[in-house]
Design an enzyme around this catalytic site. Structure first.
Site, PDB file in Angstrom:
ATOM      1  N   HIS A   1      -6.916  -6.174   0.149  1.00  0.00           N
ATOM      2  CA  HIS A   1      -5.804  -5.225   0.175  1.00  0.00           C
ATOM      3  C   HIS A   1      -4.672  -5.733   1.085  1.00  0.00           C
ATOM      4  CE1 HIS A   1      -3.882  -1.466  -0.514  1.00  0.00           C
ATOM      5  NE2 HIS A   1      -3.904  -1.106   0.758  1.00  0.00           N
TER       6      HIS A   1
ATOM      7  N   ASP B   1      -8.687  -6.743  -4.137  1.00  0.00           N
ATOM      8  CA  ASP B   1      -8.296  -5.533  -3.404  1.00  0.00           C
ATOM      9  C   ASP B   1      -9.437  -4.520  -3.438  1.00  0.00           C
ATOM     10  OD1 ASP B   1      -7.073  -3.092  -2.500  1.00  0.00           O
ATOM     11  OD2 ASP B   1      -5.123  -3.933  -3.034  1.00  0.00           O
TER      12      ASP B   1
ATOM     13  N   SER C   1       0.858  -1.193   0.000  1.00  0.00           N
ATOM     14  CA  SER C   1       0.000   0.000   0.000  1.00  0.00           C
ATOM     15  C   SER C   1       0.898   1.249   0.000  1.00  0.00           C
ATOM     16  CB  SER C   1      -0.950  -0.050   1.199  1.00  0.00           C
ATOM     17  OG  SER C   1      -2.008   0.838   1.033  1.00  0.00           O
TER      18      SER C   1
END
Ligand SMILES: *[C@@H]1O[C@H](CO)[C@@H](O)[C@H](O)[C@H]1NC(C)=O
Ligand SMILES: *[C@@H]1O[C@H](CO)[C@@H](O)[C@H](O)[C@H]1NC(C)=O
Ligand SMILES: *[C@@H]1O[C@H](CO)[C@@H](O)[C@H](O)[C@H]1NC(C)=O
Ligand SMILES: *[C@@H]1O[C@H](CO)[C@@H](O)[C@H](O)[C@H]1NC(C)=O
Ligand SMILES: *[C@@H]1O[C@H](CO)[C@@H](O)[C@H](O)[C@H]1NC(C)=O
Ligand SMILES: *[C@@H]1O[C@H](CO)[C@@H](O)[C@H](O)[C@H]1NC(C)=O
Ligand SMILES: *[C@@H]1O[C@H](CO)[C@@H](O)[C@H](O)[C@H]1NC(C)=O
Ligand SMILES: *[C@@H]1O[C@H](CO)[C@@H](O)[C@H](O)[C@H]1NC(C)=O
Ligand SMILES: *[C@@H]1O[C@H](CO)[C@@H](O)[C@H](O)[C@H]1NC(C)=O
Length: 536
Positions: free
Chosen positions: A445, A404, A188
């Site tokens: 994610h 995600d 991320s």
């Protein structure tokens, strides 16, 4: 720089000769002569001691670690402004001779103590992480000002970069020998930080492992807001409730898409090959609206599942892919914080307007974000020549979950393909020789979701999903080491799904993760065995 001379011995480890330090003295360690860094303290943790540390961004609470020394530093980032970052080095007694830097998440400010413990110390790496120069949770952007430019630059790249440099000096001083190789792991924002380093400071790392990078921040933040506008306000005709996403749409997506990979198991191995048609859910006259969709909802679904074009015909960002519906309502508005985070990014970093109303999003905001983040928050340079070319030969392993719900996997594909095209045209280099992308069926994610999702990625072990072994085929960190030091490039991984994403409940099944652009297909046999699947 004072340093204790360690006693060296050599063991034959997985990767051949590895130097192991013994006898370094944590409590008497001093680090006095490095300009711009001050030692705040050191703490010795014996093997099995309780490590119970919490900051605004990260926490760890375990008694399962080998012995190590925690070194806390203050790193000056801009002396005239008085800005600084808090940076930590976690230095294992049984050091494997390597440096491993970790990234952060969201717009948080806090040392990533979770990965320092659960990845660096368990693996024997000298681990480094910084708070990025401020103190906040992952979803709070108010620290950025508006107008707090030094804090924004620190978060964008400066705190990481200075911390890598200081961190390597601490390692050398502590062990009496510098790290033989340097690695990085982040997902991320952590993925973005890693890309920024290899784009800007290509000498710093020999190999990086990047998950779902937030590297196109100028487009990611508006995309998140755009998604929210497809879901809000709650109760409006186009708004889709949690119950419809989970109970109706996900089931129809599975009906249309799940069997294409050869097995109907609740996991869509490659959503690119399914052309999901929400029209099949359109309400018939008199039908109960809890069991079908109105025409506005169907249009909203088309928007979230397709690339987002303004009327200016500009590519903005990748779409949601069929399969992750159980997480999408959270990603769009609620429990997962994409909207609040992205709104804060636009308010505090771009528009400098704390009262900005996200419903006024338009293309001009995206253009302004591009200007503001060029050179800071965006890490989109496709020119990896200095990092990957023959003078440095750096390697990238990149992974992303197809489900995600925070950053479209399309963003990962887009960056990879941008590099692929640019580098082939510019250098003739074969992308497989330095950069490999792996797509993870069902993973949300960075971690979690329903699919074989444990393979040593950032945050996974800390979240209860450690890799099943440190063999390169099960663990991305071991794989990047094997690639850099042994020339063994990964073609696929074998990842595992733990019951309820909790390793204490045992492995439910294991499957390959394929190298993009290949797809995972069922080839017959026990669906819980990785040998029943192939990357095609
Ligand atoms: C480490 O240093 C401290 C302070 O100088 C000293 O009291 C201690 O005995 C040393 N420990 C070892 C294992 O050398
Ligand atoms: C961890 O620390 C917190 C306070 O920071 C404390 O409340 C908690 O009891 C500690 N847990 C353990 C297992 O020591
Ligand atoms: C350091 O901060 C000062 C004061 O905010 C600013 O004028 C200067 O440009 C900054 N320097 C760098 C290199 O960011
Ligand atoms: C960060 O902020 C929290 C909450 O405001 C505070 O309790 C903590 O002491 C701060 N930490 C640092 C390192 O400043
Ligand atoms: C907000 O501030 C940033 C610098 O922090 C600047 O680049 C940007 O142009 C400003 N935005 C507006 C709308 O003035
Ligand atoms: C198209 O781009 C121009 C120039 O950036 C901008 O002024 C205009 O608002 C855009 N149109 C739309 C519909 O967003
Ligand atoms: C790409 O990077 C290399 C190495 O830094 C540089 O020599 C080259 O000019 C760059 N290419 C372009 C098109 O910017
Ligand atoms: C190192 O490379 C050799 C051959 O190239 C291979 O057989 C071996 O498995 C590799 N070791 C690791 C740890 O990847
Ligand atoms: C895997 O999960 C299924 C569904 O929950 C369950 O029936 C099965 O017992 C699990 N298998 C193992 C090996 O845990």
């Amino acid at each position: 720089m004072a340093s204790k001379l360690p006693v060296w011995r050599t063991i034959v480890g997985l990767f051949g000769a590895v130097a192991v330090a013994g006898g370094s003295n944590c409590t008497s360690f001093r680090f006095d002569d490095y300009p711009g860094a001050a030692l705040l303290g050191t703490t010795l943790y014996e093997q099995g001691a309780r490590v119970n540390i919490t900051n605004e961004f990260s926490s760890i609470n375990t008694d399962g670690l080998p012995s190590f020394c925690r070194v806390e530093l203050q790193v000056t980032t801009n002396a005239s402004a008085g800005s600084y970052a808090i940076t930590e080095l976690w230095l294992p007694d049984a050091w494997n001779g390597r440096f491993l830097g970790f990234g952060n998440g969201g717009i948080g400010g806090g040392v990533n103590v979770a990965d320092l413990g659960y990845v660096a110390i368990t693996h024997g790496f000298a681990g480094m992480s910084t708070d990025t120069g401020h103190n906040s949770s992952a979803v709070d952007g108010s620290w950025a000002g508006p107008g707090n430019d030094n804090a924004i630059i620190d978060w964008s790249w400066r705190a990481m970069h200075l911390s890598v440099e200081v961190g390597k000096a601490v390692v050398e001083s502590y062990y009496g020998n510098s790290a033989a190789k340097s690695y990085y792991l982040g997902c991320s924002t952590g993925g973005r930080q890693g890309l920024k380093e290899i784009q800007r400071f290509p000498e710093n790392f020999d190999g990086v492992v990047l998950g779902s990078p937030a590297n196109w921040l100028s487009h990611l933040a508006p995309w998140s807001v755009h998604l929210a506008l497809d879901a809000l306000p709650v109760g409006s005709p186009h708004s889709i409730s949690d119950d419809l996403w989970v109970g109706l749409i996900h089931d129809e997506v599975l009906r249309q898409c799940d069997g294409i990979d050869g097995v109907s198991d609740g996991i869509i191995n490659d959503p690119r090959v399914c052309n999901f048609r929400p029209e099949t859910l359109a309400c018939r006259p008199g039908q109960n609206t809890a069991t079908c969709l109105n025409l506005d909802q169907i249009q909203a679904l088309h928007r979230v599942y397709s690339d987002y074009y303004e009327t200016n015909q500009t590519y903005i960002f990748g779409p949601y892919y069929p399969g992750g519906e159980t997480g999408y309502i959270g990603g769009m508005v609620g429990t997962a914080p994409a909207l609040g985070l992205s709104t804060d990014v636009l308010k505090y970093f771009v528009l400098n307007d704390t009262t900005w109303d996200y419903t006024t999003l338009n293309y001009d905001v995206i253009k302004l974000a591009e200007q503001v983040f060029s050179g800071t928050g965006d890490a989109i340079d496709a020119n990896l020549t200095a990092f990957a070319g023959p003078s440095h030969s750096g390697k990238v392993i990149h992974y992303v979950g197809w489900a995600d719900q925070i950053i479209s996997p399309g963003n990962s594909l887009h960056y990879y393909e941008t590099v692929h095209a640019f580098m082939q045209a510019e250098t003739g280099m074969e992308i497989d020789d330095y950069y490999r992308l792996f797509t993870v069926p069902g993973m949300q994610h960075c971690q979690g979701g329903y699919g074989a999702n444990a393979f040593g990625g950032s945050g996974q072990a800390a979240g209860g999903m450690p890799p099943t072994s440190y063999n390169p085929e099960n663990d991305v960190v071991s794989a990047i080491v094997a690639w850099v030091e042994n020339g063994t490039a990964p073609d696929s991984f074998i990842a595992s799904y733990y019951n309820n994403n909790d390793f204490t409940q045992g492995v439910n099944f294991s499957r390959p993760i394929c190298k993009y652009p290949r797809s995972l297909r069922y080839t017959g046999g026990d669906v819980d065995a990785p040998t029943s699947f192939a990357c095609v």
